[in-house]
Design a protein around this motif. Structure first.
Motif, mmCIF file in Angstrom:
data_model
loop_
_atom_site.group_PDB
_atom_site.id
_atom_site.type_symbol
_atom_site.label_atom_id
_atom_site.label_comp_id
_atom_site.label_asym_id
_atom_site.label_seq_id
_atom_site.Cartn_x
_atom_site.Cartn_y
_atom_site.Cartn_z
ATOM 1 N N UNK A 2 20.070 79.441 68.869
ATOM 2 C CA UNK A 2 20.657 78.141 69.198
ATOM 3 C C UNK A 2 21.788 77.814 68.236
ATOM 4 N N UNK A 3 21.546 78.030 66.948
ATOM 5 C CA UNK A 3 22.546 77.699 65.939
ATOM 6 C C UNK A 3 23.769 78.609 66.045
ATOM 7 N N UNK A 68 31.243 69.340 70.746
ATOM 8 C CA UNK A 68 30.013 68.688 70.290
ATOM 9 C C UNK A 68 29.182 68.172 71.465
ATOM 10 N N UNK A 69 29.860 67.684 72.508
ATOM 11 C CA UNK A 69 29.152 67.201 73.691
ATOM 12 C C UNK A 69 28.452 68.345 74.419
ATOM 13 N N UNK A 70 29.144 69.463 74.582
ATOM 14 C CA UNK A 70 28.551 70.642 75.223
ATOM 15 C C UNK A 70 27.314 71.092 74.446
ATOM 16 N N UNK A 71 27.458 71.120 73.110
ATOM 17 C CA UNK A 71 26.345 71.545 72.255
ATOM 18 C C UNK A 71 25.150 70.612 72.394
ATOM 19 N N UNK A 72 25.418 69.316 72.417
ATOM 20 C CA UNK A 72 24.332 68.341 72.544
ATOM 21 C C UNK A 72 23.641 68.446 73.904
ATOM 22 N N UNK A 80 22.136 71.560 65.543
ATOM 23 C CA UNK A 80 22.980 72.422 66.376
ATOM 24 C C UNK A 80 24.405 71.883 66.386
ATOM 25 N N UNK A 81 24.555 70.563 66.448
ATOM 26 C CA UNK A 81 25.881 69.948 66.420
ATOM 27 C C UNK A 81 26.562 70.203 65.072
ATOM 28 N N UNK A 82 25.764 70.248 64.010
ATOM 29 C CA UNK A 82 26.319 70.532 62.689
ATOM 30 C C UNK A 82 26.873 71.949 62.642
ATOM 31 N N UNK A 87 31.621 75.690 63.165
ATOM 32 C CA UNK A 87 32.429 76.573 64.008
ATOM 33 C C UNK A 87 33.780 75.960 64.323
ATOM 34 N N UNK A 88 33.780 74.670 64.637
ATOM 35 C CA UNK A 88 35.031 73.962 64.904
ATOM 36 C C UNK A 88 35.973 74.038 63.706
ATOM 37 N N UNK A 89 35.399 73.805 62.513
ATOM 38 C CA UNK A 89 36.202 73.813 61.289
ATOM 39 C C UNK A 89 36.821 75.193 61.054
ATOM 40 N N UNK A 90 36.019 76.241 61.166
ATOM 41 C CA UNK A 90 36.531 77.594 60.954
ATOM 42 C C UNK A 90 37.520 77.996 62.042
ATOM 43 N N UNK A 91 37.232 77.586 63.286
ATOM 44 C CA UNK A 91 38.143 77.893 64.387
ATOM 45 C C UNK A 91 39.478 77.189 64.231
ATOM 46 N N UNK A 92 39.434 75.953 63.737
ATOM 47 C CA UNK A 92 40.660 75.172 63.550
ATOM 48 C C UNK A 92 41.457 75.668 62.346
ATOM 49 N N UNK A 93 40.752 75.991 61.260
ATOM 50 C CA UNK A 93 41.431 76.407 60.023
ATOM 51 C C UNK A 93 41.823 77.881 60.022
ATOM 52 N N UNK A 94 40.986 78.702 60.680
ATOM 53 C CA UNK A 94 41.234 80.140 60.715
ATOM 54 C C UNK A 94 41.106 80.658 62.149
#
Length: 208
Positions: A2-3, A68-72, A80-82, A87-94
């Motif tokens: 899940x994570x 986050x909505x899809x995950x929830x 799971x949202x965390x 993932x969002x942070x790494x995807x956005x930054x890298x």
């Protein structure tokens, strides 16, 4: 599983850098070749105008909300949202789509902490806003609210969640490193939010 799935959802959507999308389809320009070279809201606003900075901010916020909505909806789990936020942070930054050269993730983190714990996040974000006004700085407040949210979660016994947000804070620190050095040396760019608001109000009064 899940994570991991939550992380992947975040990383995939995080790859959509709206500074590049707005630059390519609306401005026919590459933000990475202008200003600070950072494909983010601040650089878009500084180089191309506030309207394009705001549009970039909205885009980055929408992709974060969507992930986050899809995950929830799939997992009904704040943890799971965390992971999705990480993932969002790494995807956005890298982002793999831009040779791992991305933004700094302020909007992404802000949306994530609001989604994970709205009440606590709102309090911390309001404190960060006050810091922004007092310090006239856009580097330290985002680091403050990210690390602070992580520490608060640790104190509340949410160890996994707290550690993930501290990791997100480290990622943000790396992305902001040059700005942090400039701030420490007294060369950081100052942003007077109250002056900007006052100026806008005076403009509105003029037209009224």
């Amino acid at each position: 599983m899940i994570h991991f799935s939550s992380f992947i959802i975040g990383y995939i959507l995080g790859n959509f850098l709206f500074a590049l999308i707005v630059g390519k389809y609306f401005l026919h320009a590459d933000p990475t070749q202008n200003g600070s070279g950072n494909p983010g809201t601040a650089n878009m606003g500084a180089v191309f105008g506030k309207k394009w900075g705001i549009l970039t901010l909205i885009g980055d916020a929408v992709k974060s909300i969507l992930a986050l909505t899809i995950t929830w909806l799939l997992f009904k789990s704040q943890l799971a949202m965390t992971y999705c936020g990480l993932g969002l942070m790494l995807g956005h930054c890298y982002p793999i789509t831009n040779r791992f050269k991305g933004g700094k993730g302020v909007a992404v983190v802000g949306i994530t902490i609001l989604a994970v714990n709205f009440k606590i996040a709102l309090i911390i974000l309001l404190i960060a806003l006050v810091l922004t006004i007092v310090m006239k700085n856009l580097t330290i407040p985002p680091l403050f609210f990210t690390y602070c949210f992580g520490v608060v979660n640790l104190l509340l016994g949410k160890v996994d969640r707290g550690l993930i947000f501290l990791l997100i804070g480290i990622i943000m620190t790396i992305r902001f490193w040059k700005d942090i050095i400039d701030f420490v040396q007294g060369n950081g760019k100052k942003v007077d939010i109250l002056f900007s608001i006052k100026k806008k109000l005076e403009t509105v009064k003029f037209f009224v």
